[in-house]
Design an enzyme around this catalytic site. Structure first.
Site, PDB file in Angstrom:
ATOM      1  N   HIS A 178      -7.387   2.723   3.791  1.00 16.00           N
ATOM      2  CA  HIS A 178      -7.203   3.506   5.021  1.00 16.00           C
ATOM      3  C   HIS A 178      -8.526   3.701   5.779  1.00 16.00           C
ATOM      4  O   HIS A 178      -8.526   3.947   6.982  1.00 16.00           O
ATOM      5  CB  HIS A 178      -6.664   4.898   4.695  1.00 16.00           C
ATOM      6  CG  HIS A 178      -5.193   4.952   4.384  1.00 16.00           C
ATOM      7  ND1 HIS A 178      -4.658   4.389   3.254  1.00 16.00           N
ATOM      8  CD2 HIS A 178      -4.160   5.497   5.061  1.00 16.00           C
ATOM      9  CE1 HIS A 178      -3.347   4.609   3.237  1.00 16.00           C
ATOM     10  NE2 HIS A 178      -3.022   5.275   4.329  1.00 16.00           N
ATOM     11  N   GLU A 180      -2.762   8.535   8.322  1.00 22.08           N
ATOM     12  CA  GLU A 180      -1.296   8.487   8.262  1.00 22.08           C
ATOM     13  C   GLU A 180      -0.657   9.204   9.459  1.00 22.08           C
ATOM     14  O   GLU A 180       0.479   8.937   9.800  1.00 22.08           O
ATOM     15  CB  GLU A 180      -0.782   9.078   6.944  1.00 22.08           C
ATOM     16  CG  GLU A 180      -1.103   8.210   5.731  1.00 22.08           C
ATOM     17  CD  GLU A 180      -0.226   6.959   5.588  1.00 22.08           C
ATOM     18  OE1 GLU A 180       0.994   7.057   5.797  1.00 22.08           O
ATOM     19  OE2 GLU A 180      -0.771   5.884   5.275  1.00 22.08           O
ATOM     20  N   CYS A 234     -11.110   2.647   0.017  1.00 22.76           N
ATOM     21  CA  CYS A 234      -9.717   3.027   0.281  1.00 22.76           C
ATOM     22  C   CYS A 234      -9.337   2.236   1.509  1.00 22.76           C
ATOM     23  O   CYS A 234     -10.096   2.216   2.494  1.00 22.76           O
ATOM     24  CB  CYS A 234      -9.616   4.524   0.556  1.00 22.76           C
ATOM     25  SG  CYS A 234      -7.977   5.017   1.162  1.00 22.76           S
ATOM     26  N   CYS A 293      -4.319  -1.562  -1.941  1.00 18.33           N
ATOM     27  CA  CYS A 293      -4.539  -0.124  -2.102  1.00 18.33           C
ATOM     28  C   CYS A 293      -5.451   0.046  -3.310  1.00 18.33           C
ATOM     29  O   CYS A 293      -5.122  -0.425  -4.411  1.00 18.33           O
ATOM     30  CB  CYS A 293      -3.199   0.554  -2.353  1.00 18.33           C
ATOM     31  SG  CYS A 293      -3.324   2.285  -2.838  1.00 18.33           S
ATOM     32  N   ASP A 335       0.873  -1.166   0.000  1.00 18.97           N
ATOM     33  CA  ASP A 335       0.000   0.000   0.000  1.00 18.97           C
ATOM     34  C   ASP A 335       0.917   1.225   0.000  1.00 18.97           C
ATOM     35  O   ASP A 335       2.127   1.097   0.206  1.00 18.97           O
ATOM     36  CB  ASP A 335      -0.893  -0.011   1.261  1.00 18.97           C
ATOM     37  CG  ASP A 335      -1.771   1.233   1.372  1.00 18.97           C
ATOM     38  OD1 ASP A 335      -2.387   1.625   0.363  1.00 18.97           O
ATOM     39  OD2 ASP A 335      -1.823   1.837   2.462  1.00 18.97           O
ATOM     40  N   SER A 336       0.323   2.396  -0.176  1.00 18.88           N
ATOM     41  CA  SER A 336       1.125   3.618  -0.090  1.00 18.88           C
ATOM     42  C   SER A 336       1.613   3.861   1.336  1.00 18.88           C
ATOM     43  O   SER A 336       2.568   4.600   1.536  1.00 18.88           O
ATOM     44  CB  SER A 336       0.283   4.812  -0.543  1.00 18.88           C
ATOM     45  OG  SER A 336      -0.842   4.945   0.305  1.00 18.88           O
TER      46      SER A 336
HETATM   47  N1  DGL Z   1      -4.839   3.272   0.805  1.00 21.36           N
HETATM   48  C1  DGL Z   1      -4.903   3.843  -0.492  1.00 21.36           C
HETATM   49  C2  DGL Z   1      -6.145   3.353  -1.230  1.00 21.36           C
HETATM   50  O1  DGL Z   1      -6.689   2.322  -0.871  1.00 21.36           O
HETATM   51  C3  DGL Z   1      -4.758   5.323  -0.687  1.00 21.36           C
HETATM   52  C4  DGL Z   1      -3.898   6.128   0.171  1.00 21.36           C
HETATM   53  C5  DGL Z   1      -3.157   7.238  -0.525  1.00 21.36           C
HETATM   54  O2  DGL Z   1      -3.754   8.230  -0.971  1.00 21.36           O
HETATM   55  O3  DGL Z   1      -1.954   7.072  -0.627  1.00 21.36           O
HETATM   56  O4  DGL Z   1      -6.582   3.958  -2.175  1.00 21.36           O
END
Ligand code: DGL
Length: 263
Positions: free
Chosen positions: A180, A146, A178, A67, A3-4
């Site tokens: 997150h 984050e 997402c 992600c 993931d990011s």
């Molecule tokens: N967790 C990422 C997703 O599922 C996005 C997070 C980011 O913007 O880096 O899209």
């Protein structure tokens, strides 16, 4: 799995719970986070670099793109390039969200990149799902996670503003598109109200991983867990532990050189 940043840990949790016998390597690209506002071509390059790294150096036998933004940008490219199964979060998520809906009125929220890519509408069409989909980007949510901030007045104010189009669309099932966002589920759930079912793609993705690894089951064994961050490993460990739990220990740091290759 990658993931990011920390969002994919929601998928890591589900995979570890379902497949404790498997070794897991988690790569958080925190040095280049966020992916959401970036051009999808750039996110695709990042995803391919990480996919190659996990395949070549860590000998991955299966890759999970944990992600939604990276999956929207790169799933097909990763599948073309790598000689292993590649699982994304978009299709498992939208299937689960449509199954959770009785009215057929489904919402999806995600980053600007993931929503703007049209990947969810494309998945609805490809899978022939009989639902009405309302999508909405939620810039700002990821930044809270984050920072390790998952509740409080700031996130409530933002959620009340950003979720308005989804509330107005009268959905009965909302996909957290997402990885997150499950960390913000309490606030999102409060703003949406009780009758709306929140769906995280993490569990459905884990079921898909189990289906693909059914032959590799190692009865009674406990796999190794490896956490890698392309940013500050100490910070990854401290925020990651807060979100994921005490199992997140000993994160290692990975530095990209200018060409994007591993140093
Ligand atoms: N967790 C990422 C997703 O599922 C996005 C997070 C980011 O913007 O880096 O899209």
């Amino acid at each position: 799995m990658f993931d990011s940043g920390f969002g994919g840990l929601t998928v890591a949790r589900a995979v570890i719970d379902l497949l404790p016998d498997q070794d897991l390597v988690y790569f958080g690209d925190t040095g280049r986070y966020p992916y959401g506002p970036r051009d999808l071509d750039e996110v695709r390059q990042f995803a391919l670099q990480i996919g190659r790294l996990l395949r070549r150096r860590y000998k991955a036998k299966l890759l999970v793109v944990a992600c939604n933004t990276a999956a929207a940008a790169s799933l097909e490219h990763l599948r073309d390039e790598l000689d292993i199964p590649v699982v994304g979060v978009i299709e498992p998520g939208i299937v689960a969200a449509s199954q959770a809906s009785t009215s057929g009125n489904v919402g999806v929220i995600g980053t600007v990149g993931a929503i703007g890519s049209g990947a969810y509408a494309a998945a609805v069409a490809d899978l022939n799902l009989a639902i009405e989909l309302t999508s909405c980007a939620c810039p700002g949510f990821v930044e809270f996670v984050e920072r390790g901030e998952t509740d409080g007045e700031g996130i409530e104010l933002l959620a009340n503003r950003l979720l308005r189009p989804i509330i107005d669309a009268d959905v009965d099932s909302l996909l957290l598109g997402c990885t997150h966002y499950p960390y913000l589920a309490r606030t999102i759930g409060d703003v949406m109200g009780r009758p709306v079912t929140l769906v995280s793609s993490a569990d459905e993705t884990a079921f898909e991983v189990r289906r693909l690894l059914i032959e590799d089951h190692r009865e009674g064994e406990i796999g190794t867990r490896t956490f890698i961050s392309s940013g500050d490993a100490g910070m990854f460990e401290s925020i990651g532990r807060r979100l994921f739990g005490a199992e997140l220990v000993g994160a290692t740091e990975h530095r990209w050189d200018v060409s994007g290759d591993a140093q």
